[in-house]
Design an enzyme around this catalytic site. Structure first.
Site: not given
Length: 454
Positions: A292, A297
């Site tokens: 990932e 974010e």
């Protein structure tokens, strides 16, 4: 010495919960705080800040003394644990020498259990404080403010003067057919957010996604009009995943605005509007064994972007030079650097991964106030680098479609494949989503002042 007359009074305050745990409220497992006084004169006692009994007969902490040489015992009904003990003193020790002895008598024979519970409570309190401090350092602290490199953009230079780029455009997701390249995920949020991901038909019907032909921009957003029912999964929102998978390459996201919490400056306070958790990232199943990559974010009212990798075991960035990127490693639970990408790395928060905090004003409200900008991620056999460029500070080669990352200077984040085999990252999907609360935003709710301020 005979015990005091009457039923024992339970110690309230910090011990009330222990009492209820042991024998229920008002049960026999309470405590009796006993003071024994051996007086040679007629001492006058009082509690600090309170009048003596003759002045205030209702004060439970005042005492009657029966005269010189009298030995007596009394119960003190305390409201905040043992703090009242130290508040008692003799008005005039020279006239009234007093020998005082305080004892704590347990009405239950299981005093060891009470002590064990108290030690456990203290231990848990230390753990909680430590976790809150770590989360604060991890998600609330600020790095140096982002400064635009002055040599990236030269308005006097035209695209025709640029050299060739080693990167050619493979695919571009934009324009009216943007949504045709994505699948709408409608299952439960794997990060346990309070969100209801909807289908494309529902999203278009509710105007949660639409295209503005005037500025050529697609809008992806959550419902802001309706009150969510208590029984619902959460607020309607969007999670889209690319139909195509990618392995290595240069990925560029141009975003003029991102979802974020904000600070509402009213006359007497700062109201923090919290809960948002948008992300732009790549992954594939089975997770995390195919890797990932989190490019964009953040949560709540954060103003610093976070980038991270999440993998299986044996992938670490501990020897990546900190001079090779502008950000800083987020702290681990032990106070070191969160440079281990393994989701269950010892000494790090669950699924923390190797995580880097960008310079300030690379995310959230400050990002939006300046018109947004571009995030660029280069993924090749040597590792992963992520740059951030504000609007008006875009590299000319990128604007001209001839990207040359080698000329972009030090990236905001750098993950080298020195002690992490590149095979930890397989072909991955691109994901854009907006969730609320969940594993990250929910865990840091208090730290951003959300409970206190709204």
């Amino acid at each position: 010495m005979e015990p005091s007359v009457g039923p024992p009074r339970s110690v309230r305050g910090i011990f009330s919960r222990v009492q209820r745990f042991m024998a229920g409220r008002g049960g026999a497992a309470g405590f009796q705080l006993v003071e024994t006084e051996l007086a040679t004169g007629s001492p006058h006692f009082r509690r600090a800040g309170l009048s003596e009994k003759e002045d205030n007969p209702e004060t439970p902490h005042s005492a009657e003394l029966n005269g010189p040489g009298v030995s007596k015992e009394r119960s003190l009904d305390t409201e905040d644990g043992f703090s009242h003990i130290s508040d008692w003193f003799s008005e005039d020790d020279s006239l009234s020498p007093v020998k005082k002895r305080f004892t704590l008598s347990f009405q239950s024979p299981r005093k060891w259990a009470i002590r064990a519970i108290l030690w456990c409570c203290l231990f848990l309190a230390v753990l909680i404080v430590g976790a809150l401090v770590t989360l604060y350092l991890m998600y609330v602290r600020k790095v140096d403010v982002y400064v635009c490199p002055a040599d990236l953009y030269d308005p006097s230079q035209s695209c025709s003067t640029l050299g060739a780029s080693r990167y050619g455009l493979y695919v571009e997701y934009s324009g009216e057919d943007f949504l045709d390249n994505w699948d709408f995920r409608t299952t439960d949020d794997p990060t346990h957010g309070t969100v209801n991901y909807v289908s494309r038909n529902v999203a278009e019907a509710q105007n949660l996604t639409y295209y503005d032909e005037g500025n050529g921009t697609w809008y992806l957003r959550a419902d802001t009009q309706n009150i969510v029912d208590s029984w619902a999964r959460g607020r309607d929102s969007i999670r889209i995943e690319s139909k195509e998978v990618f392995h290595e390459g240069l990925f560029v996201l141009d975003t003029p605005h991102m979802p974020t919490g904000w600070v509402d400056k009213c006359n007497v306070c700062l109201q923090h509007r919290c809960g948002t958790w948008p992300a732009f990232w790549l992954y594939n199943s089975p997770w995390p064994f195919k890797g990932e990559i989190d490019i964009v974010e953040g949560v709540h009212t954060a103003t610093s972007n976070n980038a991270a990798l999440h993998t299986g075991n044996n992938c670490t960035m501990r020897h990546v030079p900190t001079t090779s990127f502008q950000g800083v490693w987020n702290p681990s639970l032990t106070g070191g650097s969160a440079s281990n990408c393994y989701i269950k790395a010892s000494g790090q928060a669950e699924n923390q991964g190797c995580s880097i905090a960008f310079p300030d004003k690379t995310y959230g409200a400050p990002w939006n106030d300046e018109g947004g900008g571009v995030y660029a991620m280069l993924w090749d056999s040597e590792g992963i680098k992520i740059w951030v460029f504000k609007r008006g500070c875009l590299p000319e080669d990128l604007i001209c479609g001839r990207p040359m990352p080698i000329s972009w200077g030090v990236p905001a984040a750098h993950f080298a494949f020195n002690e992490c085999n590149e095979e930890h990252f397989d072909a991955l999907k691109i994901v854009i989503n907006l969730t609320f609360c969940g594993d990250w935003a929910g865990a840091t709710w208090l730290l951003d002042g959300c409970i206190i301020r709204g």
